[in-house]
Design a protein around this motif. Structure first.
Motif, mmCIF file in Angstrom:
data_model
loop_
_atom_site.group_PDB
_atom_site.id
_atom_site.type_symbol
_atom_site.label_atom_id
_atom_site.label_comp_id
_atom_site.label_asym_id
_atom_site.label_seq_id
_atom_site.Cartn_x
_atom_site.Cartn_y
_atom_site.Cartn_z
ATOM 1 N N ARG A 172 29.877 37.503 32.108
ATOM 2 C CA ARG A 172 29.861 38.387 33.280
ATOM 3 C C ARG A 172 29.184 39.714 32.947
ATOM 4 N N PRO A 173 27.877 39.711 32.696
ATOM 5 C CA PRO A 173 27.235 40.986 32.377
ATOM 6 C C PRO A 173 27.089 41.864 33.609
ATOM 7 N N GLY A 174 27.230 43.147 33.390
ATOM 8 C CA GLY A 174 26.937 44.149 34.411
ATOM 9 C C GLY A 174 25.845 45.069 33.886
ATOM 10 N N VAL A 175 26.250 46.045 33.099
ATOM 11 C CA VAL A 175 25.346 47.151 32.756
ATOM 12 C C VAL A 175 24.028 46.697 32.123
ATOM 13 N N ARG B 204 44.946 46.894 31.052
ATOM 14 C CA ARG B 204 44.386 47.498 32.254
ATOM 15 C C ARG B 204 44.672 46.603 33.456
ATOM 16 N N TYR C 125 26.210 48.824 40.618
ATOM 17 C CA TYR C 125 26.074 49.975 39.715
ATOM 18 C C TYR C 125 25.188 51.050 40.358
ATOM 19 N N GLN D 23 43.377 36.532 36.013
ATOM 20 C CA GLN D 23 42.963 37.497 35.000
ATOM 21 C C GLN D 23 44.109 37.705 34.020
ATOM 22 N N HIS E 69 39.188 40.569 29.600
ATOM 23 C CA HIS E 69 38.142 41.581 29.412
ATOM 24 C C HIS E 69 38.346 42.293 28.086
ATOM 25 N N TYR F 234 26.455 53.929 32.240
ATOM 26 C CA TYR F 234 27.159 53.469 33.438
ATOM 27 C C TYR F 234 27.367 54.617 34.424
ATOM 28 N N ALA G 94 31.673 40.416 28.949
ATOM 29 C CA ALA G 94 30.742 41.191 29.767
ATOM 30 C C ALA G 94 29.491 41.403 28.896
ATOM 31 N N THR G 95 28.687 42.400 29.181
ATOM 32 C CA THR G 95 27.449 42.594 28.406
ATOM 33 C C THR G 95 27.737 42.672 26.906
ATOM 34 N N MET H 108 40.165 34.370 33.101
ATOM 35 C CA MET H 108 39.316 35.406 32.502
ATOM 36 C C MET H 108 40.127 36.522 31.846
ATOM 37 N N PHE I 39 37.687 41.308 41.100
ATOM 38 C CA PHE I 39 38.488 41.644 39.915
ATOM 39 C C PHE I 39 39.877 42.166 40.274
ATOM 40 N N VAL J 199 27.728 40.993 37.470
ATOM 41 C CA VAL J 199 28.698 41.937 38.016
ATOM 42 C C VAL J 199 27.936 42.971 38.851
ATOM 43 N N LYS K 126 29.673 45.238 41.029
ATOM 44 C CA LYS K 126 30.655 46.184 41.587
ATOM 45 C C LYS K 126 30.009 47.559 41.777
HETATM 46 C C1 LIG Z 1 32.726 46.025 34.831
HETATM 47 C C2 LIG Z 1 33.229 44.734 34.324
HETATM 48 C C3 LIG Z 1 32.339 43.799 33.776
HETATM 49 C C4 LIG Z 1 30.908 44.131 33.472
HETATM 50 O O1 LIG Z 1 30.875 44.963 32.353
HETATM 51 P P1 LIG Z 1 29.544 45.520 31.700
HETATM 52 O O2 LIG Z 1 30.011 46.264 30.510
HETATM 53 O O3 LIG Z 1 28.924 46.412 32.723
HETATM 54 O O4 LIG Z 1 28.674 44.369 31.375
HETATM 55 C C5 LIG Z 1 32.840 42.546 33.447
HETATM 56 N N1 LIG Z 1 34.162 42.254 33.613
HETATM 57 C C6 LIG Z 1 35.038 43.146 34.107
HETATM 58 C C7 LIG Z 1 36.471 42.757 34.254
HETATM 59 C C8 LIG Z 1 34.610 44.425 34.471
HETATM 60 O O5 LIG Z 1 35.498 45.309 34.938
#
Ligand SMILES: *Cc1c(COP(=O)(O)O)cnc(C)c1O
Length: 345
Positions: free
Chosen positions: A204-207, A128, A37, A121, A154, A329, A188-189, A152, A80, A31, A33
């Motif tokens: 889908r990891p981000g942080v 959300r 980050y 989604q 969340h 974040y 996600a993470t 997907m 997203f 991720v 976005k």
């Molecule tokens: C931001 C986001 C992620 C990533 O989340 P992290 O907590 O940063 O890993 C994955 N999926 C969705 C839908 C998000 O909004």
């Protein structure tokens, strides 16, 4: 030069992705976005693509456009926020895959871009984004007839492994998707750390990639060095900074360094245990954080270096977040535009 220096370690970022990837048997996307980050989505995604990441997620189509320009054709880029009015041309021209969130978006997509890849989604309880169970039940046959590439959802509470919401959302997601022959993604993470039940076909990891909690084993990715602009000695009774917030009790030496709340270093930082580092030595921040300046008590140093470090391996975005009463974040995505950015790796 009085510009603070932000060093972004892309090797550490890649290692974080590889370590997260090694925790699952499924695909690991990334991720990126909010401009990766705050660290530059293009550079981040290019480094991860080189390491093997094949799919990237952004929040808005415009972010996807910038990312496609940086990455070129090939890697998947998913959005997203789905297919909003005005997105059609961008989705088509830049090969972006919207994650459709509602019946409205679905109709728009099938009408304006028939045959163009999309995902769906689903809302498993966070309320959300995404289609709720009843809405999905009504449209799923139509959606599945158009061949989605991903289903997907969340998680709302994945940073707290003991939270009952995790299992509840998992159950709802399964009820909505079991038996459908389409790749699925929930984690996600935080979700990745909950174990294999949460992994499905794609994570889908981000942080965690950027060195943040809840991925406790993450390598720090950012270092922040603030140049010392001026040094002065103050006598007992003299005050430092706005509001005379700090008053010297003993003779003290104060370094003024170049960065402040306009660079994402919040005034609330001084509420916690945040230090400016001179090598290993920790120097207390004194007085208030100004817009462009921070004052540091360097009395204990024999020699004051040309710059003091606010983010390093010892003091991470999580320490700053804790001090300021926020999350990693927010520290990351607030890191300022004035910093001179250097990329390693
Ligand atoms: C931001 C986001 C992620 C990533 O989340 P992290 O907590 O940063 O890993 C994955 N999926 C969705 C839908 C998000 O909004």
């Amino acid at each position: 030069m009085s510009t603070a220096k932000l060093t972004i370690n892309l090797d550490a970022l890649v290692t974080n992705w590889q370590n997260l990837n090694a925790m699952t048997n499924c695909e690991t996307a990334a991720v990126v976005k909010a401009n990766g980050y705050g660290l530059d989505a293009g550079r981040v995604a290019k480094a991860l693509a080189k390491a093997g990441a094949r799919n990237f997620f952004v929040a808005a189509a415009e972010e996807g456009v910038a990312l496609r320009r940086a990455l070129g054709p090939g890697p998947g880029i998913s959005v997203f926020s789905g297919h909003m009015e005005g997105d059609t041309k961008l989705l088509k021209e830049f090969q972006l895959t919207p994650m459709l969130n509602s019946l409205d978006q679905m109709l728009r997509h099938f009408e304006t871009l028939p045959g163009h890849p999309f995902g769906v989604q689903l809302d498993s309880g966070m309320n959300r984004l995404g289609m709720e169970p009843a809405e999905w039940a009504a449209v799923r046959d139509i959606a599945l007839g158009q061949g989605p590439v991903l289903l997907m959802s969340h998680l709302a509470c994945a940073d707290d492994p003991a939270h009952p919401m995790n299992a509840q959302q998992l159950r709802v997601f399964r009820e909505m998707t079991d038996g459908i022959e389409v790749p699925r993604s929930l984690a996600a993470t935080g979700g990745m750390l909950l174990g294999p039940d949460y992994h499905f076909d794609l994570c889908r990891p981000g942080v965690g990639l950027y060195g943040g909690e809840p991925f406790g084993d993450a390598l720090p990715v950012v270092q922040l060095d603030l140049p010392v602009i001026q040094l002065r000695d103050v006598e007992p009774g003299e005050s430092v900074g706005y509001g005379n917030a700090w008053v010297a009790q003993t003779p003290a030496r104060i370094a003024t360094v170049a960065a402040g709340y306009a660079d994402g270093l919040q005034r609330a930082l001084t509420k916690g245990d945040v230090f400016a580092y001179a090598g290993e030595a920790r120097c207390p921040i004194v007085g208030r954080v100004s817009m462009d300046l921070i004052t540091v008590d360097v009395t204990a140093l024999d020699q004051v270096p040309a710059s003091l470090t606010l983010l390093n391996e010892e003091q991470t975005i999580e320490h700053l977040a804790q001090a300021a009463g926020t999350i990693g974040y927010e520290i990351l995505t607030s890191l300022g535009h004035r910093y001179a950015r250097t990329y390693q790796g």
